[in-house]
Design a protein around this motif. Structure first.
Motif, short mmCIF file in Angstrom:
data_model
loop_
_atom_site.label_atom_id
_atom_site.label_comp_id
_atom_site.label_asym_id
_atom_site.label_seq_id
_atom_site.Cartn_x
_atom_site.Cartn_y
_atom_site.Cartn_z
N VAL A 281 34.44 25.33 -31.23
CA VAL A 281 35.44 24.38 -30.73
C VAL A 281 36.23 25.06 -29.60
CG1 VAL A 281 37.40 22.92 -31.35
CG2 VAL A 281 35.56 23.33 -33.02
N MET A 282 36.21 24.45 -28.43
CA MET A 282 36.76 25.13 -27.25
C MET A 282 37.96 24.43 -26.61
SD MET A 282 33.19 26.15 -25.34
CE MET A 282 34.03 26.54 -23.80
N GLY A 283 38.74 25.24 -25.91
CA GLY A 283 39.80 24.72 -25.04
C GLY A 283 39.71 25.42 -23.70
N CYS A 284 40.18 24.78 -22.64
CA CYS A 284 40.23 25.50 -21.36
C CYS A 284 41.58 25.28 -20.69
CB CYS A 284 39.05 25.13 -20.46
SG CYS A 284 39.23 23.60 -19.59
N TYR A 285 41.99 26.31 -19.95
CA TYR A 285 43.38 26.39 -19.51
C TYR A 285 43.44 26.94 -18.10
CZ TYR A 285 43.29 26.49 -24.61
OH TYR A 285 43.01 26.22 -25.91
N GLY A 286 43.84 26.11 -17.13
CA GLY A 286 43.82 26.55 -15.74
C GLY A 286 45.19 26.62 -15.09
N ILE A 287 45.35 27.63 -14.24
CA ILE A 287 46.52 27.67 -13.36
C ILE A 287 45.98 27.80 -11.94
CG2 ILE A 287 48.49 29.05 -12.54
CD1 ILE A 287 49.02 29.91 -15.38
N GLY A 288 46.42 26.92 -11.06
CA GLY A 288 46.04 27.05 -9.66
C GLY A 288 46.94 28.09 -9.01
N VAL A 289 46.47 29.35 -9.05
CA VAL A 289 47.31 30.45 -8.57
C VAL A 289 47.66 30.27 -7.09
CG1 VAL A 289 47.45 32.95 -8.21
CG2 VAL A 289 46.32 32.04 -10.25
N SER A 290 46.64 29.93 -6.28
CA SER A 290 46.91 29.80 -4.85
C SER A 290 47.63 28.48 -4.54
CB SER A 290 45.63 29.95 -4.02
OG SER A 290 44.60 29.14 -4.53
N ARG A 291 47.87 27.66 -5.52
CA ARG A 291 48.71 26.48 -5.34
C ARG A 291 50.12 26.75 -5.86
NH1 ARG A 291 46.85 20.53 -7.20
NH2 ARG A 291 45.35 20.75 -5.50
N LEU A 292 50.18 27.57 -6.91
CA LEU A 292 51.48 28.00 -7.42
C LEU A 292 52.24 28.77 -6.33
CD1 LEU A 292 53.55 28.61 -9.69
CD2 LEU A 292 52.03 30.44 -10.48
N PHE A 293 51.51 29.61 -5.60
CA PHE A 293 52.07 30.46 -4.53
C PHE A 293 52.90 29.61 -3.54
CE2 PHE A 293 51.12 34.55 -2.17
CZ PHE A 293 51.73 34.22 -0.98
N PRO A 294 52.31 28.60 -2.85
CA PRO A 294 53.15 27.81 -1.93
C PRO A 294 54.15 26.91 -2.65
CG PRO A 294 50.91 26.92 -2.00
CD PRO A 294 50.89 28.21 -2.78
N SER A 295 53.85 26.54 -3.92
CA SER A 295 54.81 25.71 -4.66
C SER A 295 56.12 26.47 -4.87
CB SER A 295 54.25 25.32 -6.03
OG SER A 295 53.07 24.59 -5.88
N ILE A 296 56.02 27.78 -5.06
CA ILE A 296 57.23 28.60 -5.21
C ILE A 296 58.08 28.48 -3.94
CG2 ILE A 296 58.11 30.96 -5.47
CD1 ILE A 296 55.53 31.59 -7.10
N ILE A 297 57.40 28.47 -2.78
CA ILE A 297 58.14 28.36 -1.51
C ILE A 297 58.74 26.97 -1.35
CG2 ILE A 297 57.94 28.46 1.01
CD1 ILE A 297 55.57 30.38 0.57
N GLU A 298 57.97 25.94 -1.75
CA GLU A 298 58.47 24.56 -1.61
C GLU A 298 59.81 24.39 -2.34
OE1 GLU A 298 57.37 21.98 0.20
OE2 GLU A 298 55.60 23.03 1.00
N VAL A 299 60.01 25.12 -3.42
CA VAL A 299 61.27 24.97 -4.17
C VAL A 299 62.22 26.16 -4.01
CG1 VAL A 299 60.36 23.30 -5.83
CG2 VAL A 299 60.13 25.73 -6.33
N ASN A 300 61.87 27.14 -3.19
CA ASN A 300 62.76 28.28 -2.96
C ASN A 300 62.80 28.65 -1.47
OD1 ASN A 300 63.45 29.46 -5.84
ND2 ASN A 300 61.24 29.05 -5.88
N HIS A 301 63.58 27.90 -0.71
CA HIS A 301 63.69 28.18 0.73
C HIS A 301 64.98 27.59 1.27
CE1 HIS A 301 62.15 24.03 0.69
NE2 HIS A 301 62.91 23.91 1.75
N ASP A 302 65.35 27.98 2.49
CA ASP A 302 66.40 27.26 3.23
C ASP A 302 65.94 27.13 4.68
OD1 ASP A 302 66.86 29.72 4.40
OD2 ASP A 302 68.70 30.13 3.28
#
Ligand code: ZN
Length: 409
Positions: A281-302
Motif C-alpha cells: 500500500v503506497m503513498g507519494c509526496y511531492g514538493i516542487g522545490v524549484s517552484r517553492l524557491f520563487p514562491s518564497i520571493i513572491e511573498v518576501n520582497h519589497d
C-alpha cells in the motif's frame, strides 16, 4: 565572500523576458541564468539558496524517518507501458531512443521506478513500513513554459514514496508527511494553505495540496472574508456564513494516498503474517522545490528587492563600506562574524555607494551592515534590518553577539 571575487553580475535594467516579480528579481540579482525558454541554470547565488531549501527539506524528511536515495533521471519506457501512463503523459514526456533502439524517457515523475525497487527488494511484511525520498531534476516538455521557475521544462522536485502493509500504515505515514511538510514550508518562510484535492493523473483516493496565495498562481481557492478559511468552491463559508472571494494560488506541494494502484499493476507485493501475498500500500509526496524557491520571493520582497527569510538567504549579511573606511577594518569585521558562523558578503568594490546599496538589495540578504561616517567618527557599525526596516548602530564588540542572538548560535 568578497563581492569583487564573486560571480554576481546584477542587471541595471529589468530583464525584458521577466514575466513576474520573482522571475525579474532572480534574473536581475544573478541567481538564475535563462538558457532558453523554460530552461535555467542556477548561478552560485541561486545555488546557495537552493542548497538551504534542500537542507530544510532533508532535515524534516530525515526526522520523519524517511531515507534519501537518488534514482536515475533516464527511465526505460517499458515500465511506463506497464502502468499505461506512457499514454497519460505522452504529450509532456521527453522521449527518445538509445543507440540500441531502446525507448527511453527523461523522468517526469518516479512512481514506476520506485515501485519497481520495492518489487525487487521487498519480500515480507517485516520489511515494511518505510519511506524513500529524493531531490532531483524532472522533465516536462511544457507546451507553454512561463513565469520562470514556476513552469519550466527542467525542474527540481522532492518526491517521497511510502510503503505499507495496509491502509492503517499508509494513514500513519501520510499523517507524518503532512506534519513534515507543514514544518518545511513554515521554516522556508511561506504562509501556506492545505486543502483536500483531486488526485488527477496520480490515481488513488485521498490527496492534499499545499498552496501559497499569489497573483501569479494558476490555481484558484475561495477565501472566507469572515474566518479566513480556504475552500475549493462555493459562494458562502460553510462554517461562518461569511462571503467567499477568489484567491489565486501557487501549488508548492501535493501528497497522495495511492493505495495499490502502482503496486498491483507492477506486482510489488509481500507475504503478510499469514503467508498470503498482498500488494504493497503506497503513498507519494511531492514538493516542487524549484517552484517553492520563487514562491518564497513572491511573498518576501519589497520595491528594492528580495527580502530573504533568514533560513534561506544566500548570505546572512551584506557588508557595505562607504567613504574612506579601510579595507582592513571591514575585513576584520568579516573575519570576526564568519568565525561566529555568520556568512558575510563583503562589498569591497571601489564603486559608488548607490550601486553597492542597489546590489545589496538585489541580493536580498536579511541584514545590511554599513561601515561609513558613523564608523569613522564613532566606531559604530550601522545595521539595516531588511524585513522590519529597523536601523541600529552597534560597536564591533556588540556586533557578533547581536548576530549570535538573531541566529540562535
Ligand atoms: Zn468563514
Amino acid at each position: 565572500m568578497l563581492f569583487s571575487k564573486s560571480f554576481i553580475y546584477t542587471l541595471r535594467e529589468d530583464p525584458k523576458v521577466a514575466e513576474c516579480l520573482s522571475h525579474k528579481y532572480l534574473l536581475k540579482g544573478c541567481f538564475l541564468h535563462m538558457v532558453s525558454s523554460g530552461i535555467y541554470s542556477y548561478l552560485p547565488l541561486g545555488l546557495r539558496v537552493l542548497d538551504k531549501i534542500n537542507k530544510i527539506i532533508q532535515k524534516h524528511m530525515n526526522k520523519s524517518g524517511a531515507q534519501q536515495l537518488l534514482m536515475s533521471a533516464l527511465q526505460p519506457m517499458d515500465i511506463w507501458k506497464k502502468t499505461g501512463r506512457d499514454k497519460d503523459l505522452e504529450e509532456v514526456m521527453f522521449k527518445f531512443k538509445d543507440r540500441k533502439d531502446k525507448e527511453l524517457c527523461l523522468g517526469p515523475t518516479h512512481e514506476e521506478l520506485v515501485t519497481e525497487l520495492a518489487r525487487k527488494y521487498v519480500r515480507s511484511y517485516k520489511q515494511l513500513p518505510f519511506i524513500l525520498y529524493q531531490i532531483q531534476a524532472k522533465y516536462r516538455d511544457e507546451p507553454r513554459p512561463r513565469l520562470g521557475l514556476m513552469r519550466s521544462c527542467e525542474f527540481i522536485m522532492k518526491d517521497a514514496y511510502s510503503f505499507d502493509i495496509d491502509q492503517q500504515g499508509l494513514d500513519e505515514n501520510y499523517a507524518k508527511m503532512l506534519t513534515a511538510y507543514k514544518a518545511i514550508f513554515k521554516e522556508c518562510g511561506v504562509d501556506f494553505v492545505v486543502t483536500e484535492a483531486d488526485s488527477g493523473v496520480m490515481g488513488g483516493d485521498v490527496s492534499h495540496e499545499f498552496m501559497v496565495g499569489s497573483e501569479i498562481g494558476e490555481d484558484v481557492l475561495f477565501c472566507c472574508q469572515g474566518c479566513n478559511k480556504f475552500f475549493k468552491q462555493g459562494k458562502e463559508c460553510p462554517e461562518c456564513k461569511g462571503s467567499l472571494t477568489q484567491q489565486k494560488m501557487i501549488e508548492i506541494g501535493h501528497i497522495f494516498k495511492l493505495g495499490t494502484k502502482y503496486s498491483s499493476v507492477l506486482d510489488a507485493s509481500v507475504l503478510d503474517k499469514e503467508g498470503k501475498r498482498k500488494p504493497i500500500v503506497m503513498g507519494c509526496y511531492g514538493i516542487g522545490v524549484s517552484r517553492l524557491f520563487p514562491s518564497i520571493i513572491e511573498v518576501n520582497h519589497d520595491d528594492k528587492g528580495i527580502v530573504w527569510p533568514k533560513s534561506v538567504s544566500p548570505y546572512d549579511v551584506s557588508l557595505v563600506t562607504l567613504g574612506g573606511v579601510a579595507f582592513d577594518d571591514a575585513a576584520q569585521i568579516t573575519h570576526v562574524l564568519e568565525n561566529s558562523g555568520i556568512d558575510v558578503l563583503f562589498d569591497d568594490r571601489d564603486i559608488a555607494a548607490g550601486v553597492k546599496f542597489n546590489d545589496a538589495y538585489l541580493v536580498g540578504n536579511p541584514y545590511i551592515l554599513i561601515m561609513g561616517k558613523n564608523y569613522s567618527k564613532n566606531n559604530k557599525i550601522d545595521i539595516e534590518v531588511r524585513k522590519t526596516e529597523e536601523k541600529l548602530s552597534l560597536s564591533k564588540e556588540e556586533l557578533a553577539n547581536f548576530f549570535k542572538k538573531e541566529y540562535n548560535i
